[in-house]
Design a protein around this motif. Structure first.
Motif, PDB file in Angstrom:
ATOM      1  N   GLY B  33       0.630  -1.492   0.386  1.00 43.58           N
ATOM      2  CA  GLY B  33       0.211  -0.171  -0.054  1.00 43.58           C
ATOM      3  C   GLY B  33       0.535   1.372   0.222  1.00 43.58           C
ATOM      4  O   GLY B  33       2.204   1.338   0.830  1.00 43.58           O
ATOM      5  N   CYS B  34       0.240   1.917  -0.969  1.00 40.39           N
ATOM      6  CA  CYS B  34       1.005   3.811  -0.974  1.00 40.39           C
ATOM      7  C   CYS B  34       0.048   4.204  -1.514  1.00 40.39           C
ATOM      8  O   CYS B  34      -0.376   3.926  -2.632  1.00 40.39           O
ATOM      9  CB  CYS B  34       2.295   3.052  -1.577  1.00 40.39           C
ATOM     10  N   PRO B  35       0.355   5.926  -0.983  1.00 39.14           N
ATOM     11  CA  PRO B  35      -0.219   6.366  -1.561  1.00 39.14           C
ATOM     12  C   PRO B  35       0.010   7.440  -3.000  1.00 39.14           C
ATOM     13  O   PRO B  35      -0.617   8.461  -3.561  1.00 39.14           O
ATOM     14  CB  PRO B  35      -0.484   7.999  -0.390  1.00 39.14           C
ATOM     15  N   MET B  36       1.223   7.000  -2.747  1.00 34.40           N
ATOM     16  CA  MET B  36       2.148   8.017  -4.494  1.00 34.40           C
ATOM     17  C   MET B  36       2.149   6.797  -5.933  1.00 34.40           C
ATOM     18  O   MET B  36       1.912   5.639  -5.215  1.00 34.40           O
ATOM     19  CB  MET B  36       3.214   7.788  -3.656  1.00 34.40           C
ATOM     20  N   LYS B  37       2.409   7.183  -6.342  1.00 27.51           N
ATOM     21  CA  LYS B  37       2.251   6.477  -7.607  1.00 27.51           C
ATOM     22  C   LYS B  37       3.926   7.071  -8.555  1.00 27.51           C
ATOM     23  O   LYS B  37       2.933   7.498  -9.415  1.00 27.51           O
ATOM     24  CB  LYS B  37       0.820   6.664  -8.611  1.00 27.51           C
ATOM     25  N   CYS B  38       4.715   6.843  -8.351  1.00 28.15           N
ATOM     26  CA  CYS B  38       5.634   7.542  -9.094  1.00 28.15           C
ATOM     27  C   CYS B  38       5.914   6.401 -10.012  1.00 28.15           C
ATOM     28  O   CYS B  38       5.727   5.335  -9.987  1.00 28.15           O
ATOM     29  CB  CYS B  38       7.082   7.341  -7.910  1.00 28.15           C
ATOM     30  N   ILE B  39       6.406   7.272 -11.497  1.00 31.61           N
ATOM     31  CA  ILE B  39       6.137   6.806 -12.057  1.00 31.61           C
ATOM     32  C   ILE B  39       7.412   6.106 -12.814  1.00 31.61           C
ATOM     33  O   ILE B  39       7.591   4.837 -13.481  1.00 31.61           O
ATOM     34  CB  ILE B  39       5.393   7.595 -13.967  1.00 31.61           C
ATOM     35  N   TRP B  40       8.419   6.096 -11.890  1.00 33.45           N
ATOM     36  CA  TRP B  40       9.189   5.288 -12.082  1.00 33.45           C
ATOM     37  C   TRP B  40       9.773   3.808 -11.222  1.00 33.45           C
ATOM     38  O   TRP B  40      10.253   2.910 -10.811  1.00 33.45           O
ATOM     39  CB  TRP B  40      10.430   6.062 -11.698  1.00 33.45           C
ATOM     40  N   CYS B  41       8.572   3.213 -10.098  1.00 35.60           N
ATOM     41  CA  CYS B  41       8.543   2.577  -9.367  1.00 35.60           C
ATOM     42  C   CYS B  41       9.256   1.908  -9.412  1.00 35.60           C
ATOM     43  O   CYS B  41       8.082   1.213 -10.339  1.00 35.60           O
ATOM     44  CB  CYS B  41       7.233   2.829  -7.916  1.00 35.60           C
ATOM     45  N   GLN B  42       9.569   1.351  -8.959  1.00 37.46           N
ATOM     46  CA  GLN B  42      10.664  -0.624  -9.250  1.00 37.46           C
ATOM     47  C   GLN B  42       9.838  -1.370  -8.265  1.00 37.46           C
ATOM     48  O   GLN B  42      10.022  -2.537  -8.080  1.00 37.46           O
ATOM     49  CB  GLN B  42      11.759  -0.329  -8.923  1.00 37.46           C
ATOM     50  N   ASN B  43       8.574  -1.230  -6.933  1.00 36.40           N
ATOM     51  CA  ASN B  43       7.942  -1.374  -6.640  1.00 36.40           C
ATOM     52  C   ASN B  43       6.640  -2.361  -7.002  1.00 36.40           C
ATOM     53  O   ASN B  43       5.768  -1.716  -6.088  1.00 36.40           O
ATOM     54  CB  ASN B  43       8.679  -2.145  -4.618  1.00 36.40           C
ATOM     55  N   PRO B  44       6.280  -1.908  -8.223  1.00 34.57           N
ATOM     56  CA  PRO B  44       4.776  -1.956  -8.365  1.00 34.57           C
ATOM     57  C   PRO B  44       3.529  -2.513  -7.297  1.00 34.57           C
ATOM     58  O   PRO B  44       2.490  -2.364  -7.128  1.00 34.57           O
ATOM     59  CB  PRO B  44       4.554  -1.942  -9.770  1.00 34.57           C
ATOM     60  N   GLU B  45       4.418  -4.295  -7.483  1.00 32.71           N
ATOM     61  CA  GLU B  45       3.669  -4.540  -6.582  1.00 32.71           C
ATOM     62  C   GLU B  45       3.044  -3.892  -5.576  1.00 32.71           C
ATOM     63  O   GLU B  45       2.471  -4.640  -4.595  1.00 32.71           O
ATOM     64  CB  GLU B  45       3.353  -6.147  -6.087  1.00 32.71           C
ATOM     65  N   GLU B 165      10.826   4.055   6.883  1.00 36.65           N
ATOM     66  CA  GLU B 165      11.195   4.264   5.524  1.00 36.65           C
ATOM     67  C   GLU B 165       9.588   4.807   5.507  1.00 36.65           C
ATOM     68  O   GLU B 165       8.606   4.230   4.742  1.00 36.65           O
ATOM     69  CB  GLU B 165      11.662   3.181   4.301  1.00 36.65           C
ATOM     70  N   THR B 166       9.803   6.107   5.183  1.00 33.82           N
ATOM     71  CA  THR B 166       8.384   7.157   4.415  1.00 33.82           C
ATOM     72  C   THR B 166       8.483   7.925   3.589  1.00 33.82           C
ATOM     73  O   THR B 166       9.689   8.292   3.072  1.00 33.82           O
ATOM     74  CB  THR B 166       7.968   7.463   5.657  1.00 33.82           C
ATOM     75  N   CYS B 167       7.660   7.548   3.042  1.00 34.24           N
ATOM     76  CA  CYS B 167       7.368   9.028   2.040  1.00 34.24           C
ATOM     77  C   CYS B 167       6.948  10.365   2.267  1.00 34.24           C
ATOM     78  O   CYS B 167       7.108  11.305   1.886  1.00 34.24           O
ATOM     79  CB  CYS B 167       5.909   8.738   0.383  1.00 34.24           C
ATOM     80  N   GLY B 168       6.386   9.899   4.120  1.00 34.47           N
ATOM     81  CA  GLY B 168       5.851  11.311   4.445  1.00 34.47           C
ATOM     82  C   GLY B 168       4.435  11.653   3.664  1.00 34.47           C
ATOM     83  O   GLY B 168       3.941  12.554   4.142  1.00 34.47           O
ATOM     84  N   CYS B 169       4.487  11.223   3.289  1.00 29.58           N
ATOM     85  CA  CYS B 169       2.668  11.218   2.439  1.00 29.58           C
ATOM     86  C   CYS B 169       1.909  10.747   3.165  1.00 29.58           C
ATOM     87  O   CYS B 169       1.224  10.109   3.044  1.00 29.58           O
ATOM     88  CB  CYS B 169       2.475  10.824   1.104  1.00 29.58           C
ATOM     89  N   VAL B 170       1.335  11.824   4.817  1.00 32.20           N
ATOM     90  CA  VAL B 170       0.643  10.811   5.170  1.00 32.20           C
ATOM     91  C   VAL B 170       0.153  11.635   6.085  1.00 32.20           C
ATOM     92  O   VAL B 170       0.898  13.030   6.595  1.00 32.20           O
ATOM     93  CB  VAL B 170       0.972   9.266   5.783  1.00 32.20           C
ATOM     94  N   GLY B 171      -1.000  12.151   6.953  1.00 31.19           N
ATOM     95  CA  GLY B 171      -1.676  12.533   8.067  1.00 31.19           C
ATOM     96  C   GLY B 171      -0.281  13.000   8.990  1.00 31.19           C
ATOM     97  O   GLY B 171       0.327  11.428   9.936  1.00 31.19           O
TER      98      GLY B 171
END
Lengths: 819, 309
Positions: B33-45, B165-171
């Motif tokens: 689960g991830c709130p972001m969808k980076c287009i280069w994401c290497q772990n799409p699963e 490790e966090t992307c910081g995109c969270v409340g």
């Protein structure tokens, strides 16, 4: 700079396509042996040795600083008169000059012999054919022993003579041209460097004068002393021949620098090994000559070289007689000499059982002293540096790792590992010490252990030779599944332990496995015991004995009588992990989950999975050792424990004679050398999903290739569940992708990984190949581009391109861990 | 002591002997689960929180067993291979069970906190000697905050070093709850320009930057490593790196370290296996020299790289 040129030049000459087979050693040995027909055996051996030392062709190569050759030609392979069965004459047929190349497909290194030498060799071979020690042993063995050997469930030295095993000889001293060598010993180098061989001669002469003729063993003692004197005087003459040759070369040498070097070599060889070494260079030269004269006798390891050489190094540095760079250069020269060394008996079995033709020259670095303090010194570092400067496959370096092993020493060691050399290997200091304590040795002697084989240890100077037969539990399990029948040779080999189909529980299978194991362990040890029992005086060792046991001059006892304070008969094992994985697959699929029937499994095995791919997939998916999974790891533990208990239940011929080790039983070992390949050939499809004929798992606590998928910590945890303590030596191979060792930080973490396994989890051994699979594949396809690529094979390294295709493939397949 | 937690989370992997995600030897727990969808994401699963099926086209023999068992009727046989309509698939994974060729595997596993903890504890000896521990990554580590909080708390209780490790995109409240049980935060910053951030990751970076600021103030003693993935053509511009360097040096205090992570092309085939399109194909890692140059920019702002004293 100049040093690099010298070392590069010396190193380059190691890369030959064809090694000449030399026959001078056996020729001169036989000559003297024939002329002394009515003399006592021990005198005949001494005279044989003296004769070849006096007559063998010697040479000094350009640039060499340490001299001494045992083959009569540069890079020669000297046919071994003191050890080993030789091939029958019909095998030496028309395939000249690369007589063995054909049978060693994939390897670039051939062994050549000229027609003329071949003709000369013929009568010598015939002379020895009927005198081979294994013939004597053979006559005492019975049908059950031959059958076991034919099936190859046990691997011992009588194989070829009774048409068994197709060329897998024993690992030990059980072979020999009526003579036999000594296996796995570590000389008291410290002692001979300090006293010199003249000291031995003088003492022997004195003792001979005072011999007490009222003693029943007076004749034996007198003959022993005479033989000692003959050998040691010849050894000194041999050194002086090099001295004379160096002087002669010096007188003709135009280059003033080389002239000086040659003069120094002349003076070195004039003084040592007859007299105590006076400086580092002399000590190295003395070490090398003595080591050489014990060779090729399998296997004289240098032992704790950084310890006994250190005083000479330190004194020279303090007195300004040598620089660090100068010492490094000498050590590099010595590495080259070690890599030249090669012996041969039956060539094909040698190359398959010991790929890379290893001589087990294992130098131990670091560790603790008798009081438990760290002893890593400047020379320990310098020896690592020499391996980096002069990356040759031999000698092997091994580090005794304990809590106090300096971190920067570990880092330096990993820098060498990182070059892909496969060394140094890392050993658990405490686990080995504990092992020898368990065997009843006093703590201070137990702490002095060194490696006498690849991962096989013993306390130097106190230990007589060991032998080495092996048993293959993967094959033992096959007998448990087939009621003692060997499907490959179509004979009843083991006891009838019941049809697998009739087993109601996993325990029934374990009981059958245990009975089969017990039966074959006894057969294996029978063969070892008999070959040790007949050794003296056939294989007496008048040169070696006083170098191992200085007080032998007083006792008159030869090493081969089994008179050392520590004497062992050992049994090695290969393929245990396949047995454990197989047992786990059967437990899970047949008994626990009942997914397949016993008959289905047997049908699949009998057809080598043909038409049963679905069953094979299920077997492959069953739990596998190496993943920190208790389901299978505890079975591996139980199987090893069974092996240990069985070994401990069998007494040995040398149990009673020793004085220091308090145990008399057979010693369990687990190092496997390259036997996982050879044994794989004779083992049918196994329930772990392996196909018939495929190599077994390498090492002894490595996972089966590619089956460990949870990374190195998981493998180490699996291995730590096995009670390694009562086993002499274990072997774990790991392959790391170079990317996992890029930064200092990576290496620090690897240091922690190693220390956790060896110190905290009390593992015994781990070693690394750091090379990517693509490079290896390229080397297999284009050997010409990778002549100097070195890889770790078993407890030692070898040039990759000199290995056979099978072992090349096997190394490529070992799990590669990267991040 | 020994709080137990049966709380269940969705993981997609646990990786032992991880040596590049925090100090020492670590076990990496990947949350789904991830709130972001980076287009280069290497772990799409890792992006969706639901379990999903990965399809290995080359192993499929078109036997059709999966078609019969799918409760959603999402699978068809087309040109000898099975095809899954991922929009209908609910990750029941009946097809995974029956596939005889291992052409289907299920990404995502329901595991309890206690189970993961047990797995993590297996390498305790290695953590102890190396100063390592657990790192929770993803996906996004905070995407399953209750599970992660329980797991981190349990590890801390057992004296295991914890990192996220966090992307910081969270409340903020959620993040705060998690970091209370964390000994090290690996904080990802990708793009400093908000518009570009939206364009390439699907979300604005306002909340991310704001959370970073708040963390550095409210948890000044909590070590933080700002991680910048170097994606050629997307994040490797001098302008972007300078912008990030400026932000970190002026707003995150002295204790923050940085780390530049080179692009890793290992995930490209995963898109195909998930029946998705990869938006940033043909990318290659940047050269060591380029990385060194970008690192110099960071250090020119007085920043220290991870591991530096």
């Amino acid at each position: 700079m100049i040093m690099n040129q010298r070392i590069n030049k010396l190193k380059r000459h190691l890369l030959v396509d064809e090694r000449p087979l030399c026959i001078e050693r056996i020729k001169y040995f036989t000559e003297a042996y024939r002329e002394s027909e009515f003399e006592p055996e021990i005198i005949r051996r001494a005279k044989g040795m003296a004769n070849f030392l006096d007559k063998i062709t010697i040479f000094i190569e350009d640039g060499e600083l340490i001299v001494g050759n045992v083959a009569s030609k540069p890079m020669g392979v000297e046919l071994q008169p003191v050890r080993g069965e030789w091939v029958s004459t019909d095998k030496l047929s028309d395939e000249e000059p690369f007589i063995y190349k054909k049978s060693l497909e994939g390897s670039v290194e051939g062994i050549g012999i000229s027609k003329a030498e071949l003709q000369e060799l013929q009568p010598i071979t015939e002379y020895w054919m009927r005198k081979v020690k294994s013939d004597y042993a053979h006559r005492m063995l019975s049908e059950k022993h031959y059958l076991a050997a034919e099936s190859s469930v046990t691997i011992q030295g009588h194989g070829r003579r009774v048409g068994m095993g197709q060329g897998i000889s024993g690992q030990g001293a059980s072979t020999g041209m009526g003579l036999g060598g000594v296996y796995s010993f570590i000389l008291d180098h410290e002692w001979h460097l300090r006293h010199g061989l003249n000291h031995i001669i003088e003492e022997a002469e004195q003792e001979l004068k005072n011999i007490d003729f009222t003693r029943p063993d007076c004749a034996k003692k007198a003959n022993f002393l005479r033989a000692v004197i003959i050998c040691h005087k010849a050894a000194i003459r041999f050194a002086k021949r090099f001295s004379a040759l160096a002087s002669e070369l010096a007188s003709k040498e135009a280059d003033p620098t080389r002239k000086k070097e040659l003069e120094r070599i002349a003076s070195n060889c004039d003084w040592v090994p007859a007299n105590p070494a006076r400086d580092f260079w002399e000590a190295l030269q003395s070490f090398w000559l003595v080591d050489l004269m014990c060779h090729p006798s399998h296997t004289g390891a240098p032992g704790r070289f950084d310890q006994y050489m250190h005083p000479y190094y330190k004194r020279d540095i303090e007195k300004g007689r040598i620089t660090r760079e100068g010492a490094l250069e000498l050590l590099c020269c010595l590495r080259v000499k070690h890599s030249e060394l090669r012996e041969i008996f039956e060539p094909e079995m040698w190359r398959r059982g010991y790929p890379g033709a290893e001589m087990f020259q294992n130098i131990v670095l670091g560790g603790v002293d008798r009081d438990g303090r760290d002893v890593t010194n400047e020379l320990s570092y310098l020896l690592l540096e020499a391996a980096k400067e002069c990356p040759t496959p031999h000698p092997t370096l091994s580090i005794r790792v304990h809590e106090g092993t300096p971190d920067d020493f570990m880092m330096k060691a990993l820098e060498v590992v990182k070059t892909g050399l496969g060394m140094p290997a890392f050993f658990g200091d405490k686990c080995y010490t504990d092992f020898w304590l368990y065997e009843g040795l006093p703590l201070e002697i137990a702490r002095d252990w060194a490696l006498a084989g690849c991962t096989y240890s013993n306390p130097p100077k106190f230990t007589g030779e060991s032998t080495g037969s092996a048993i293959c539990p993967a094959k033992v399990l096959e007998f448990a599944l087939w009621d003692g029948w060997d499907p490959r040779i179509g004979k009843q080999v083991g006891p009838k332990t019941g049809a697998f189909e009739s087993f109601e529980s996993f325990d029934d299978l374990m009981r059958a496995f245990k009975e089969q194991f017990d039966y074959f362990m006894k057969i294996t040890t029978d063969c070892e015991n008999i070959s040790l029992a007949i050794k003296f005086p056939l294989t007496s060792q008048p040169f070696l004995t006083p170098l191992m046991l200085p007080d032998s001059i007083k006792t008159g006892n030869d090493l081969e009588e089994g008179c050392a304070p520590v004497e062992v008969v050992e049994v090695d094992t290969v393929g245990m992990i396949n047995a454990a994985d197989s047992l786990a697959a059967i437990k899970k699929l047949v008994f626990d989950e009942k997914k397949i029937t016993k008959k289905q499994l047997k049908d699949a095995l009998a057809t080598n999975w043909h038409g049963h791919e679905d069953i094979r997939q299920m077997c492959l998916a069953a739990p596998k050792y190496g993943n920190d999974d208790d389901y299978v790891d505890l079975i591996a533990r139980e199987a090893y424990q069974l092996f240990v208990e069985l070994a401990h239940s069998i007494p040995s011929v040398r149990g009673e004679t020793q004085t220091l080790r308090k145990k008399t039983y057979t010693l369990p070992c687990a190092f496997s050398v390259g036997l996982h390949l050879a044994e794989g050939v004779f083992t049918g499809a196994t329930p772990d999903g392996r196909c018939a004929g495929e190599p077994l798992a390498d090492g002894s606590v490595s996972a089966m290739r590619g089956r460990d998928t949870n990374g190195p910590t998981a493998l180490m945890k699996s291995a730590a569940k096995i009670n390694q303590l009562p086993i002499n030596g274990s072997l774990m191979n790991m392959k790391f992708h170079p990317s996992a060792l890029k930064t200092n930080e990576d290496m620090k973490k690897l240091t922690n990984l190693i220390k956790t396994y060896l110190v905290d989890l009390e593992g015994k051994h781990v070693q690394f190949n750091v090379v990517d699979a693509e490079t290896l594949r390229d080397a297999r396809e284009h050997p010409e581009n990778h002549r100097d690529l070195i890889v770790r094979v078993a407890g030692y390294s070898a040039y990759f391109v000199t290995l056979t295709k099978e072992i090349q493939e096997e190394i490529i397949q070992r799990s590669e861990l990267s991040l | 002591m020994n709080t137990t937690s049966q709380r269940v989370g969705v993981l997609f992997d646990i990786q032992r002997y991880s040596i590049h995600d925090g100090p020492g030897i670590r076990t990496l727990v990947f949350m789904k689960g991830c709130p972001m969808k980076c287009i280069w994401c290497q772990n799409p699963e890792s992006q969706r929180i639901e379990r999903e099926v990965m399809f290995y086209n080359e192993k499929c023999t078109g036997c059709g067993q999966c078609v019969q068992v799918c409760p959603q009727g999402a699978i068809k046989i087309f040109e000898g291979r099975s095809l899954t309509d991922m929009d209908i698939c609910t990750g029941h994974a009946k097809c995974v069970e029956v596939c005889p060729n291992e052409a289907r595997s299920l990404v995502g596993k329901y595991v309890s906190v206690d189970e993961v903890f047990k797995e993590v504890m297996k390498d305790r000896a290695f953590y102890k000697r190396s100063g390592g521990g657990i790192t929770i990554s993803g996906g996004e580590s905070t995407s399953q905050p209750d599970f992660v909080t329980d797991l981190l708390a349990k590890c801390q209780e057992a004296a295991i070093h914890t990192a996220i490790e966090t992307c910081g995109c969270v409340g903020w409240e959620i993040l705060e709850n998690v970091v209370r049980h964390t000994d090290l935060v690996l904080y990802d910053l990708k793009l400093i320009d908000s518009a570009e951030h939206v364009k390439y990751t699907g979300v604005s970076n306002n909340q991310i930057l704001d959370n970073a600021r708040r963390l550095s103030k409210a948890y000044a003693k909590l070590p933080m490593v700002v991680r910048v993935p170097i994606i050629p053509g997307y994040t490797d511009s001098i302008k972007n790196i300078e912008g990030i360097a400026k932000f970190v040096s002026t707003e995150l205090g002295d204790s923050a370290r940085f780390e530049l992570l080179n692009y890793n092309p290992l995930g490209e085939t995963k898109y195909e296996r998930l029946g998705r399109q990869y938006g940033a194909s043909d990318l290659r890692p940047v050269s060591d020299e380029s990385i060194a140059r970008l690192r110099e920019i960071m250090t020119s702002y007085g920043l220290k790289s991870q591991g530096e004293q």
